[in-house]
Structures are given as structure tokens and as C-alpha cells.
Design a protein around this motif. Structure first.
Motif, short mmCIF file in Angstrom:
data_model
loop_
_atom_site.label_atom_id
_atom_site.label_comp_id
_atom_site.label_asym_id
_atom_site.label_seq_id
_atom_site.Cartn_x
_atom_site.Cartn_y
_atom_site.Cartn_z
N THR A 93 1.35 4.05 -7.49
CA THR A 93 0.96 2.66 -7.67
C THR A 93 -0.41 2.55 -8.33
O THR A 93 -1.19 3.50 -8.33
CB THR A 93 0.91 1.95 -6.30
OG1 THR A 93 0.16 2.76 -5.39
CG2 THR A 93 2.31 1.77 -5.75
N VAL A 94 -0.67 1.37 -8.90
CA VAL A 94 -1.94 1.14 -9.58
C VAL A 94 -3.10 1.23 -8.59
O VAL A 94 -4.17 1.75 -8.90
CB VAL A 94 -1.94 -0.26 -10.24
CG1 VAL A 94 -3.26 -0.54 -10.92
CG2 VAL A 94 -0.79 -0.38 -11.22
N LYS A 95 -2.87 0.73 -7.40
CA LYS A 95 -3.89 0.76 -6.36
C LYS A 95 -3.37 1.55 -5.16
O LYS A 95 -2.16 1.62 -4.94
CB LYS A 95 -4.18 -0.65 -5.85
CG LYS A 95 -4.89 -1.55 -6.80
CD LYS A 95 -4.53 -2.98 -6.43
CE LYS A 95 -5.72 -3.87 -6.22
NZ LYS A 95 -5.30 -5.24 -5.85
N GLY A 96 -4.26 2.02 -4.32
CA GLY A 96 -3.85 2.70 -3.09
C GLY A 96 -5.07 3.29 -2.42
O GLY A 96 -5.83 4.02 -3.06
N VAL A 97 -5.29 2.97 -1.15
CA VAL A 97 -6.50 3.43 -0.46
C VAL A 97 -6.16 4.05 0.89
O VAL A 97 -6.94 3.97 1.83
CB VAL A 97 -7.53 2.29 -0.30
CG1 VAL A 97 -8.11 1.89 -1.64
CG2 VAL A 97 -6.92 1.07 0.39
N THR A 98 -4.98 4.68 0.99
CA THR A 98 -4.60 5.32 2.25
C THR A 98 -5.28 6.68 2.36
O THR A 98 -4.87 7.64 1.71
CB THR A 98 -3.07 5.49 2.32
OG1 THR A 98 -2.44 4.23 2.10
CG2 THR A 98 -2.66 6.02 3.68
N GLY A 99 -6.32 6.77 3.17
CA GLY A 99 -7.00 8.05 3.38
C GLY A 99 -8.01 8.37 2.30
O GLY A 99 -8.29 7.56 1.42
N LEU A 100 -8.58 9.57 2.40
CA LEU A 100 -9.60 10.01 1.45
C LEU A 100 -8.97 10.31 0.09
O LEU A 100 -7.81 10.69 0.00
CB LEU A 100 -10.29 11.27 1.98
CG LEU A 100 -10.96 11.14 3.35
CD1 LEU A 100 -11.52 12.49 3.79
CD2 LEU A 100 -12.06 10.09 3.34
N ASP A 101 -9.77 10.17 -0.97
CA ASP A 101 -9.28 10.32 -2.33
C ASP A 101 -9.25 11.79 -2.74
O ASP A 101 -10.15 12.29 -3.41
CB ASP A 101 -10.15 9.51 -3.29
CG ASP A 101 -9.71 9.66 -4.74
OD1 ASP A 101 -8.60 10.17 -4.97
OD2 ASP A 101 -10.49 9.26 -5.63
N GLU B 171 -1.26 -8.32 5.76
CA GLU B 171 -0.86 -7.00 5.32
C GLU B 171 -1.12 -6.77 3.84
O GLU B 171 -1.53 -7.67 3.12
CB GLU B 171 0.60 -6.73 5.73
CG GLU B 171 0.68 -6.17 7.14
CD GLU B 171 -0.32 -5.04 7.35
OE1 GLU B 171 -0.62 -4.31 6.39
OE2 GLU B 171 -0.85 -4.90 8.47
N ASP B 172 -0.88 -5.56 3.38
CA ASP B 172 -1.51 -5.11 2.13
C ASP B 172 -0.75 -3.97 1.47
O ASP B 172 -1.35 -3.05 0.95
CB ASP B 172 -2.95 -4.69 2.49
CG ASP B 172 -3.71 -4.09 1.33
OD1 ASP B 172 -3.60 -4.65 0.23
OD2 ASP B 172 -4.39 -3.07 1.54
N VAL B 173 0.56 -4.00 1.49
CA VAL B 173 1.29 -2.89 0.87
C VAL B 173 1.21 -2.98 -0.66
O VAL B 173 0.99 -4.05 -1.22
CB VAL B 173 2.77 -2.85 1.31
CG1 VAL B 173 2.87 -2.50 2.78
CG2 VAL B 173 3.47 -4.17 1.01
N CYS B 174 1.36 -1.84 -1.32
CA CYS B 174 1.36 -1.81 -2.78
C CYS B 174 2.55 -0.97 -3.23
O CYS B 174 2.78 0.11 -2.68
CB CYS B 174 0.05 -1.21 -3.29
SG CYS B 174 -0.22 -1.39 -5.06
N ARG C 240 9.33 3.82 0.96
CA ARG C 240 10.61 4.19 0.37
C ARG C 240 10.67 3.78 -1.10
O ARG C 240 11.28 4.47 -1.93
CB ARG C 240 11.76 3.55 1.16
CG ARG C 240 13.15 4.00 0.75
CD ARG C 240 14.24 3.51 1.71
NE ARG C 240 14.10 2.12 2.11
CZ ARG C 240 14.38 1.06 1.34
NH1 ARG C 240 14.85 1.24 0.13
NH2 ARG C 240 14.21 -0.17 1.81
N LEU C 241 10.04 2.68 -1.45
CA LEU C 241 10.03 2.22 -2.84
C LEU C 241 8.99 2.94 -3.69
O LEU C 241 8.76 2.59 -4.84
CB LEU C 241 9.77 0.70 -2.88
CG LEU C 241 10.89 -0.19 -2.35
CD1 LEU C 241 10.43 -1.65 -2.27
CD2 LEU C 241 12.14 -0.08 -3.24
N GLY C 242 8.33 3.95 -3.13
CA GLY C 242 7.31 4.70 -3.88
C GLY C 242 5.93 4.09 -3.74
O GLY C 242 5.05 4.37 -4.54
N GLY C 243 5.76 3.26 -2.72
CA GLY C 243 4.49 2.55 -2.56
C GLY C 243 3.59 3.17 -1.52
O GLY C 243 3.77 4.31 -1.10
#
Lengths: 473, 473
Positions: free
Chosen positions: A181-189, B333-336, B404-407
Motif C-alpha cells: 500500500t501507499v501508506k502503512g505504519v504497522t511497526g518499525l520501518d 479505524e485506519d486500514v489501508c 487479505r486484500l494485501g493491506g
């Protein structure tokens, strides 16, 4: 060592090479450095499983591994020596996916940059990282070094074009980092941490890269002569400060121009040359703006929208490295300074050249403040093209100057073995120690590219100039 | 604990607060979560030395520290509880340098995003990160969460606007990371590692940020109604795929529109609404292209270049959060997801809402594939506005669908305490363990924001729904 080779061969078969010519080739990259002796084996990985098996054997036997792509690096990070396994990902060349809708591609690390772009052009898409080596360097290598190139001021470095990575850890485990995805901030980079890590943290086996739409319209190209390199540097600074954003803005000093002219057998003026190319819908308007700035600052400039004429001007720039190599052995440097200090940096390079009697011809990605001073000297294969002492001393002075101006040792080539002794000068002892501790988390037994980026013994830079020779080990 | 407070007060004097109202306020952020009880002290740091002294005392006494800016976080990363010191950098608000030539600013972490931009506007410059909270959130907080916002598809997330950081480590040492230059590859990218680390690795005490030129020209704004949210999502996907790059592309579902209409006391159609704003020199042409796509895909659209009318349309979007809060307690919420899967994600949210009887109104940064489904429920202050079980179950199903959608679980808000139980679902056990080991390198005694991003006990997500309540601790 035979045990290791036997283990590799028994598990991986014919992809394990011990051919002396192949092993000898792994002693070199494009840095001009040559390792002390040949590695013990070269694994031509074709699959992720091959990479995992190699790393498991390396971990079990405590054998160091040098990850290698096309070997086009300029800092010695991918050269291998005695006792080491070379793990080549050059055979992993598949494009696994191109999504036009999501503007991403999923590729294997050995794919050549230009081959990816050849597959994208019909879709109107483009992988923006554009190192000068793009025709021969791999996407994996671009990522491992966070490669730059001519287009960074407008289109960013490799970091900006990578969303996700699959990596194999030192112990052979496979891990997926980042996202699609364009964005994503789950955990450390951890994607960011891998990019530019020069083979010290893990093996990149797959990359999800961000694509761009190919710029529309006809590019405009300006070639401008300036009486002094400082004046040319000032013009480039003012163009950037004005808010114009050329795709390319390259500056060649008079010595570089004279070497190129001689190499190509053409006549040029013995002056500094600024090459500006604008692209996209606003190309013509941006070029007009840049032209006005150049002329008001004393540049003698021509503007063209003719493709052939534009290519002729660009060919001058692209002939720089062949022209240097025709003059002797070359130490290609890579300092980067804040754009506004480009004139000061060029002035300092001139002084250093004069003081140490070293021939230095310089080209700069002027929009980035990234200079490539090329130190030309008489090298010999007998001593591994070792850089002479006075050249290192001059280079050392140049590094110190770049740091003093708020710059960095390396804008895009990396540290490798070439600059590791200066690492502490830029980062400080605390940060180098912290970075080494992070490496240990990924690679507790220290088998991934030991002696690259960091020094094996974590030694400080030797104070005496005599120790410089060790760099060319 | 008194020992710690006494130590802080003896060394730092009046900047150490034990005022109960102030401490109570630190139990909350904008996530709706409230910590179990109040922290022991709040340090209003004014200087780097204050931060260092606080961290030294914390390390000596083994006291956990929660770093806090404006407290606008949406994931609970900056809320503090019993036994913890709150280290506020909200008082460190200076702009230390603005360089127009190099397009950078050096700022302290407590500076409000909008205040930085107010100082830049006269110079024609701009700090691009644009979280919805920009009027009240700090630059340091933007960096600690890698904040997104409305403009990311065109102008990037916070990561793309930070060149260098000064940080204070857990033990009080000061360290400079990164550089002032456009490019730089000396060593591992620790700036990237700090960005989005949610207070778990160190205290950001200074940032060198990259500025942009303010876009020229008059923005064009399109408001378009669609009969279904899937149709609106498809139009946004096609606009992105066409190569157009709107500055803003926001999608509101029918429920969101009806809540907004009620809140503002206006009438709107009970349909999905797509809001598109183009900017820069090509604004008009880009808007014309977007308009054609919208109409061909069934949208009923109007285009305006009138500033007041554009603002009126934007105000609908900006009223979303107040309108939600007027309806009850809200889990934001904030899924991407990859942009191409936006229609599928909207469809799934509709199904989840129906299946669990949960009111879900959704706005999406459609150009990024970043959705903010807002779960509205009846909350009570008595139980810390705890999220009811069936809401968590519905949210869980939504997370699983996004993956599941790759997010990803979180496009821009972060993990905090809100999503740490799902961290392993996205990253896998190996990667979470690796990330925790990296945290230990920075913070060996585990005093920096324990229980945020990572679970203290490193526990897996409990299988039983009953354990969900623990999240609202």
C-alpha cells in the motif's frame, strides 16, 4: 573450507561454482578495489530456497557470505575474499507482477533496472531510480545501496520507490517486510533499514516497488558554459531555490569537459558546463525560467527541444566516466553537501587539487548537491590498483570539508570498504556502536558481509596516514 | 515513586508537575482510550538538557517514560498510567533555522505543524505533512507516528519530509541522525527507523525537515455524488490509474454524509460523495480529466475554481469527525489497502456493519487506499469509554479483511495500544521478535513507552473474544 564447499555442493548441486575465473571476478567491483584473494565458492541462486539453503549452511559452519548482484558497486561492498561464500542473486530475474492500477511491480533482486523499465514502458509506467549504471545494475543492488542517479532532485532516491521487501536472514529464515500500500505504519520501518544496508543485514530476495507514470511531453534541454565553476554552481543553486525542478541538472568542471572532449575527439570550450533538462507537461515553461536565471548569472546558454540535440548534450555527461578511465586509474568520490554550499565545495576541491598535486575532475548532480570528484592517478594491477597515499590524504581533506559544510561522506555510492574508516567522523562513536548492535540483531554471528560498512574489529580510523593502505586490502 | 519525583524536582525544579488535573489529562489522547490511572509526574521539557536529565533519572531508577506532544494521537501511544513519567516536549517550540536556498527547516519537536507553515508561507515554502490534526498536532508527534493526512498520494507521508533528527536515548545520551542534504547513505537509515516508532526508541528533540514550494495557481475542486460507494471507489481508483494526481481525493459513504448533514443542519443527497481537489500549474487540466472519468462512471459532479465554493465542499469533509463525535463514542479505524481493492473493502465494511449490527460510517483518503471506518457506539466514562465486545469483533473482522486484500492494519494512525494485539497477524512472529530486539538495542531496560506498539509480555493475541477488554486498560 572444503567442508563448506562440499556441503554447498551436496545440497545445491551445479549452481555452486568453484571455477577460478568466476571466483577471481568476485574480487572486483567498479570501485577499483580488489580483495586479497579469491572466495571459496560462488552460489548462483535461482530461487529463494537456494538463498535459504546457502544461508543455513553459512550459519552452521560460521562462514562469511558476500551478497552480490551485477558487481557494479562503487564502494567495494560486494567484493569477496578468502574464506567467503559469494551468494549471487543475479540469476533471480523474474518480474512476478506488474499492477497498473496500483502502480507497483513485484520483482526478483537480480532483475536489471533497465530490463524492468523495458517491461514497463508500453504500460506508460516507470521505475524512477536511475543510477548511471542502470543498463547493467540490478534492482536488488539499487536497493542494497539506496542508489541515486541523475533524477533524484525531482524523482527521489531508491528509498522513495520501495514499498516492501522479502528478505532471508542470516540463519536462513524468510521474512516479509513493508506492504503493498501507499501508506502503512504497522511497526518499525524495517524496509527503510534494509535499504542502503549494503548486504550487512539480510539477503533481499524480492521487492515490491512503486512505479510512476512516464512523464508526458517533450523534454527541454539547456547546455550552458560558465567562466568559473563557482558561477555555474551558483546558477544551479539559484535554479533550485527559484522553485523550478529540473529532471536533470548536471555540472561538469573545466577539467572534466576537456577530458570528455579529448575522449570524444570533439572541441568544447575550456569552461564549466551546466546541463539542465526539464520534463513533463511544464517542461517548456520550466526551461524558459531556468534559461533566464542562467543568462542573468553569466552563463552562455542554448536551449533545445530537439531530441537529437538534447541527446548530444546528454552524451557529453554520459561520457564522463569512460573519459576518466581513459586517463588513468580513478578514485570516484561521492560527497553530498547542502545545495547552497556547492560553490564553496567546488572552490575547496580546486584548492585541494592544487595543494596535493592531484588531478581531480568533478561532475555534480547539482540539484542534489551531490558531487563526484574523480581523482585520477597512475595505478598498477600489481598492487591491486591501490590508491596512493597523497590521493587518500587529498580525499580525506575533501571528506572533512564536506562534513564541515553540513554534508555527508557519500550521497549515493555507499560506505563499503572505501569509506568505513571515516564512518565515525560523520556518525560519531555512539551511533556507529548503535548501528553495529542493530546489525547484530539481524546477524548475531557476524557472517553477513563482515568488514563492509563497519570495520570487523570496530577499530577507529588510524591517525597515521600509513594505515591508509589497509583500505585497499 | 516519591524518590523518582523528588529526584526530578531536585534536578529540574518547577518544570516538574504533579498537579492532579495535569496528570489526569495525560491518561487520554484522541483515541478514546483512558489509562488505568494517572502517571506520577509530568515534566515540561524546555530544552534538550531537560530531556537528557529526565531520561538519566528514569534510567537510574528504572522508571518508564511516556513521551508526549499535543496528545492528539489516535492509537493511545501517548497515554500514561501509574508509575510512569510523562515527558512533554510541547514546550520546545522554536524554529531554529529556515533555509530558503536549501529548502529545509530545523525545528524543535513541540512546534505545532500549522505554526511552522504559518512561518513558511511568506517565503513561499511549505511543510507538506498534513494530518487532519495539523492545527493542533506537533511536528515531533507527526514524526513519531509518521503522520499521513489528505495530501499523501501527491505529496507523500511524513517520512518523505524528514532529513535528520536529534534524539535523546533512554540513558540520556544525545545523538544526531541523518543529514541536511537531499541524499546521503552513510550507514544504516536510523532516521527512517525513528519515524513512526511511537516513542519506543528515543526522544526526538530536533528535526531537520524538507520543505516544498507552495503550489502555484488556483485549485480546482470537484464534488461528485454516486449511487453506490463501490461506484465512487471505482471512480477514485480509475482517476489514480489514469495518471492524474489530485492533491486531495476523499470519499465519504452515505452514512457519513447523512451524519455530516445533520450535524451542519444542511441537506445533502443520501449518496456517496467523492471530493477531488487538484492544485499546481496543471490544476485545471487535471480537474477536467478527473471530471470526465467521474461522469463516465456514473458520478453526478460539479467542478469549481471558486475559492469559497471549494472551501464549502472541503468543509463537508472536515466536519466528518465532529459529526461522528456528536453521534456517540467513536472507534476511529485506519486500514489501508491497495487502491484497486477499495471497492472490495467498502463492500466488506458494509457486510460487517450489517452482520454485527454496528454503525460504521467511513471516510477514505481514496488516492492512498486509506480508509477510516468510524465505529459509533454508546460509550461511558465510567468504564473508560471501553469498546464493546461486538464492536471489537467487527473491527477484528475488518482488519483480517484488509490484510487479505494485501493491506495493512494502520495506514497512518499507528499501533499504540489500539492494535498491538494484531501486530503478529500482519508482521508474523519472527518479525515482531526482530523488531523487539531492535527496540532493546535502543532501550535495553525497556523504559521507553512500555506496552505501546509492542505488548509488555510480548503475548500473542488471545484467541477468545473476552480478552478484547484488556485493550481498553
Amino acid at each position: 573450507m572444503n567442508t563448506v564447499v562440499t556441503l554447498l555442493q551436496s545440497q545445491l548441486g551445479s549452481i555452486v561454482s568453484t571455477d577460478q575465473d568466476e571466483l577471481e571476478a568476485c574480487r572486483l567491483d567498479r570501485s577499483g578495489h580488489r580483495s586479497e584473494s579469491a572466495p571459496i565458492a560462488l552460489v548462483h541462486a535461482a530461487t529463494i530456497a537456494d538463498v535459504q539453503a546457502t544461508m543455513r549452511i553459512a550459519t552452521e559452519t560460521g562462514t562469511p557470505v558476500v551478497i552480490r548482484g551485477a558487481g557494479t558497486g562503487l564502494a567495494g561492498a560486494a567484493i569477496a575474499s578468502h574464506g567467503e561464500i559469494v551468494l549471487s542473486t543475479l540469476g533471480m530475474t523474474r518480474i512476478l507482477e506488474i499492477s497498473e492500477d496500483d502502480e507497483i511491480a513485484v520483482v526478483e533482486p537480480g532483475l536489471i533496472n533497465a530490463d524492468l523499465n523495458a517491461a514497463l514502458v508500453a504500460k506508460g509506467l516507470w521505475f524512477a531510480p536511475d543510477p548511471a549504471s542502470r543498463a547493467i545494475s540490478t534492482v536488488g543492488g539499487n536497493i542494497a545501496t539506496n542508489a541515486g542517479g541523475l533524477l533524484c532532485a525531482k524523482y527521489g532516491v531508491t528509498r522513495e520507490s520501495v514499498l516492501g521487501l522479502r528478505i532471508v536472514l542470516a540463519d536462513g529464515r524468510l521474512m516479509s517486510l513493508g506492504h503493498r500500500t501507499v501508506k502503512g505504519v504497522t511497526g518499525l520501518d524495517l524496509v527503510g533499514l534494509m535499504i542502503g544496508s549494503e548486504g550487512t543485514l539480510g539477503v533481499i530476495v524480492e521487492a515490491t516497488v512503486k512505479l510512476r507514470r512516464l512523464p508526458q511531453g517533450v523534454p527541454s534541454t539547456i547546455g550552458a558554459y560558465f567562466p568559473t565553476v563557482e558561477a555555474a554552481a551558483r546558477a544551479s543553486s539559484v535554479i533550485s531555490a527559484s522553485g523550478l525542478r529540473p529532471a536533470i541538472m548536471e555540472l561538469l568542471d573545466p577539467l572534466a569537459m576537456s577530458f570528455i572532449a579529448e575522449h570524444l575527439g570533439i572541441e568544447v570550450r575550456a569552461e564549466s558546463f551546466l546541463l539542465v533538462q526539464t520534463d513533463g507537461e511544464g517542461a517548456a515553461a520550466e526551461a524558459t525560467g531556468a534559461l533566464a536565471i542562467i543568462r542573468s548569472l553569466g552563463g552562455d546558454a542554448t536551449l533545445t527541444t530537439d531530441v537529437a540535440e538534447g541527446n548530444r548534450l546528454m552524451a557529453l555527461r554520459r561520457s564522463f566516466h569512460p573519459a576518466m578511465e581513459a586517463r588513468g586509474t580513478v578514485l570516484i568520490e561521492d560527497v553530498c553537501v547542502p545545495r547552497s554550499t556547492l560553490p564553496a565545495m567546488f572552490h575547496a576541491i580546486g584548492e585541494i587539487s592544487a595543494r596535493y598535486g592531484v588531478t581531480i575532475a568533478t561532475v555534480a548532480h547539482a540539484g542534489d548537491g551531490n558531487l563526484h570528484p574523480n581523482f585520477v592517478y597512475e595505478g598498477s594491477a600489481d598492487d591491486g590498483f591501490a590508491v596512493p597515499e597523497h590521493v587518500w590524504t587529498a580525499a580525506h581533506e575533501m571528506f572533512v570539508t564536506a562534513l564541515r559544510l553540513g554534508g555527508t561522506l557519500t550521497g549515493e555510492h555507499g560506505v563499503g570498504i572505501l569509506k568505513k574508516r571515516w564512518l565515525r567522523d560523520e556518525l560519531g562513536d555512539d551511533q556507529v556502536d548503535l548501528q553495529r548492535d542493530i546489525k547484530r540483531v539481524f546477524d548475531p554471528s557476524g557472517i553477513l558481509n563482515p568488514g563492509k560498512l563497519f570495520s570487523v574489529a570496530d577499530e577507529s580510523r588510524p591517525a597515521d596516514a600509513a594505515a591508509h593502505g589497509a583500505l585497499t586490502e
